[in-house]
Design a protein around this motif. Sequence first.
Motif, short mmCIF file in Angstrom:
data_model
loop_
_atom_site.label_atom_id
_atom_site.label_comp_id
_atom_site.label_asym_id
_atom_site.label_seq_id
_atom_site.Cartn_x
_atom_site.Cartn_y
_atom_site.Cartn_z
N ARG A 281 -4.55 -1.43 -0.38
CA ARG A 281 -4.25 -1.34 -1.81
C ARG A 281 -5.48 -0.92 -2.59
O ARG A 281 -5.40 -0.11 -3.51
N PHE A 282 -6.63 -1.47 -2.21
CA PHE A 282 -7.86 -1.15 -2.91
C PHE A 282 -8.12 0.35 -2.87
O PHE A 282 -8.37 1.01 -3.88
N SER A 283 -8.00 0.93 -1.67
CA SER A 283 -8.31 2.36 -1.60
C SER A 283 -7.23 3.20 -2.26
O SER A 283 -7.52 4.25 -2.83
N LEU B 147 -12.68 7.83 2.63
CA LEU B 147 -13.37 7.35 3.83
C LEU B 147 -12.90 5.95 4.22
O LEU B 147 -12.83 5.62 5.40
N ILE B 148 -12.57 5.14 3.22
CA ILE B 148 -12.17 3.76 3.51
C ILE B 148 -10.99 3.70 4.49
O ILE B 148 -11.08 3.04 5.53
N PRO B 149 -9.87 4.41 4.20
CA PRO B 149 -8.76 4.35 5.17
C PRO B 149 -9.17 4.86 6.55
O PRO B 149 -8.75 4.31 7.57
N THR C 119 0.82 -1.22 0.00
CA THR C 119 0.00 0.00 0.00
C THR C 119 0.85 1.27 0.00
O THR C 119 0.63 2.15 -0.84
N PRO C 120 1.83 1.41 0.91
CA PRO C 120 2.61 2.65 0.88
C PRO C 120 3.30 2.85 -0.46
O PRO C 120 3.35 3.97 -0.98
#
Lengths: 322, 544
Positions: free
Chosen positions: B424-426, B479-481, B349-350
């Motif tokens: 990853r998705f967001s 909003l997800i994170p 993700t990062p």
Amino acid sequence: MNDGFRLHPEQASEIAASVDALYFFQVGVTVFFTVLIFVLIWTFALKYGRARKADRILPPHEFWATELIWAIVPFAIVMIMFGWSAVIFVRGSQTPPNAITIDVIGKQWMWRIYHPEGKREINTLHVPVGQPVRLRMISDDVIHSFYIPAFRAKMDVLPGRHTFMSFTATKPGEYHLFCAEYCGTQHSFMRGRIVVMEPGVFADWIRGSTDEPPEVAGKQLFEQFRCNNCHHNNPGARCPPLGGIYGTTVALQDGTTVTADESYLRESILNPAAHIVAGYKNEMPLYLGQLGEEDVLQLIAYIKTLPSPDATPRSEAENSKP
Amino acid sequence: MTTELLAPPERNYLSAGYTARSWLLTVDHKRIAILYMVSITLFFFVGGAAAVLFRLELMTPEGDLVISETYNKLFTLHGIVMIFLFLIPAVPAVLGNFLVPLMIGARDLAFPRINLLSWYLFMLGGALVMWSTFVGGVDTGWTFYTPYSSTYANTNVMLAALGAFVTGFSSILTGLNFIVTVHTMRAPGLRWFRLPLFIWAHYATSLIMILGTPVVAAAIFLVALERGLGIGIFDPKLGGDPLLFQHLFWFYSHPAVYIMVLPSMGVVSEIIACFSRKRIFGYRFVAMSSMAIAVIGFFVWGHHMFVSGQSVYAGLVFSFLSMLVAIPSAIKVFNWTATMHKGHVWLSTPMLYALGFIGLFTMGGLTGLFLATVAVDVHVHDTYFVVAHFHYIMVGGSVMGYLGGLHFWWPKITGRMYPEWWGRFSAVLVFFGFNLTFFPQFVVGYLGMPRRYHTYPEEFQIYNVMSTAGASILGVAYLIPLIYFIWSLKYGPRATANPWDARGLEWEAASPPITQNFETTPIVTTDAYPYAEDEQRTEETLLV
Ligand SMILES: [Cu+2]
Ligand SMILES: [Cu+2]
């Protein structure tokens, strides 16, 4: 104005096509480097994925040569952009000698236009095709910005000081006029039309004007604000004569000289202390805040019609006005 | 390797106290970072809510959802909140506060109490801005252009300006704190060219904060003098000069763009190195390019004033100088990319955020050249083209960097892992939502749509509809994170001290770190980022 999908507004002024050419060059550069970086990132991400076998014999951590290349190549490219743009910009900011000057006053939230022939318009500006035009612009309140996308031309309209904008329209038609500088509540309603006409049609249009020329109102103001109390042309007056002053060179008390154009006359009326005419005292009252920009424009128009003292005896100057 | 499972220390900085008092009076840089994190997150969603409303309004050419006055207040609120209350503090005050001492092996910042004072000033400023909104709002735009702001606007300009003024002092103090800390508190052996690039970026940012912010504070103060006491400074009717304000304002506010993006560049350097498992290519060039950007940034403000009536020569000089910023920026982008070459690339993700940053920053930077090009800028100045450009830098750049950093150091900060799949998705969703929102604005900007327009000609509608659609996706993606980060505080798997197997002193501290950061002061014997071939040596030297 709306004919489907397009990537640039209509090209309706002399510089429009050259601005677009530079723009598309920049779009090309942008696409090239964005794609380059994108491709490199994904190639590396896939080829050197952490689970993948690949040749990973390490190069040094730093190469002067590569660093130099990716400093010099961007430098060269931006210098091309700079030079190219400088040529267009300098050309666009020069006013051809045969330009006609039209006055524009911005005011929350409308544009007032004053043609030299005396015709007035609001939120619409008619100009002849092929004729260089210079706009002399000033604001009555806050900062506005006169923006004609089809001409790729824009200039802020400031309170307290004239700004100028020149263009030559190349294509008859109607185009957007926007105020581009945020100017308060109705900012987005401060828009209008630019109408570009064939010269003959334009000539008829402007000749058909029944608007009162600005000097008529100017004469009234001149009397109403008692300018004539001081600025009469009797001998021994404590004030400089105003007849014929327009366009001449005025010697100031501080030893400098200025050309008596609209900007000078405007300043002399609103804020006389800014320039004191040589041989006179700072006796004129401050009209800042009492006279709006339209009043000043009319007063100047009137002053321009005053005959010069050399041509007529001074005492008659005042009376011989239309 | 440093990955062996370290149980979370019993007494870490989070368990040091649970009372409100233990938070509000803390002088621990890590707790202050958390205070900032919570506050700027709130502000972010306030600014975002304003954006949602005006994006909805812009779906149609007519003004049908809100009246013009409200529309103007909404974009002003969005700008003031996002810039002064979110972007400027985001990376430095949250991640910088947390990490600067950890990365240089220090116990805290040089002036812990001043650090707390910075947060209180920030909150005071934020409260003033919120107050100005509740009592009716401000409609000057975040730029406070005179004489509109100083004489004509009849909204709560004074309150909002005072808010911006006060937050300025907060960032001056933060900058001062960082500079002194980096100069005096580096661990033994941590020479300047061994510093992580995150520290270089924060050092450069701090210079801008202390040199630039006083100027905008002065400008705002002068607006208040004119507005409150009628002293003529900017309004020609009072004998002032309206352009003076623009000079003062942009002298700070152009460099302020770098306050917003340089720290994120620091974040990206850390992430790219870790997830390529390689030392940053051209380390010294990346470090020095941060400094170059900070310095050149002070000489380019006139590119905001090409059509303001400044002279043709001034226009050309500022155009030339602005072009030069492209070079250090290009150096960074190329070096980051080259770092991945022959690395072990891990698309975590990062890393996805960092790569998103590179792509979007590249586009933001390149479109900045259009604006530095006088002839083109005359046309696109104050249109949506500019709006698109600076959102690519500030949202595509700064916010992506902030989110990337937040994911990267989340285990360190909280001792918990976030859910990787959702991360990853967001990240991917943010990228697409962002482009759908802002790319059409380049097109509609070149077509001539002015910014800050409540109503607009019909032919621009299609682009605005796209933007609004993108913004809704972006809103969800943000909003997800928020949700999974909060979730992870309780349910996330416990993090080890170094879950990414990263290099850097902060990874030697426990997750979450103890209040003193380190049990014993670390001693540094290697350059930054000793990944890959230095693996052997690292084990011996870093684990003493
Ligand atoms: Cu306006
Ligand atoms: Cu700038």
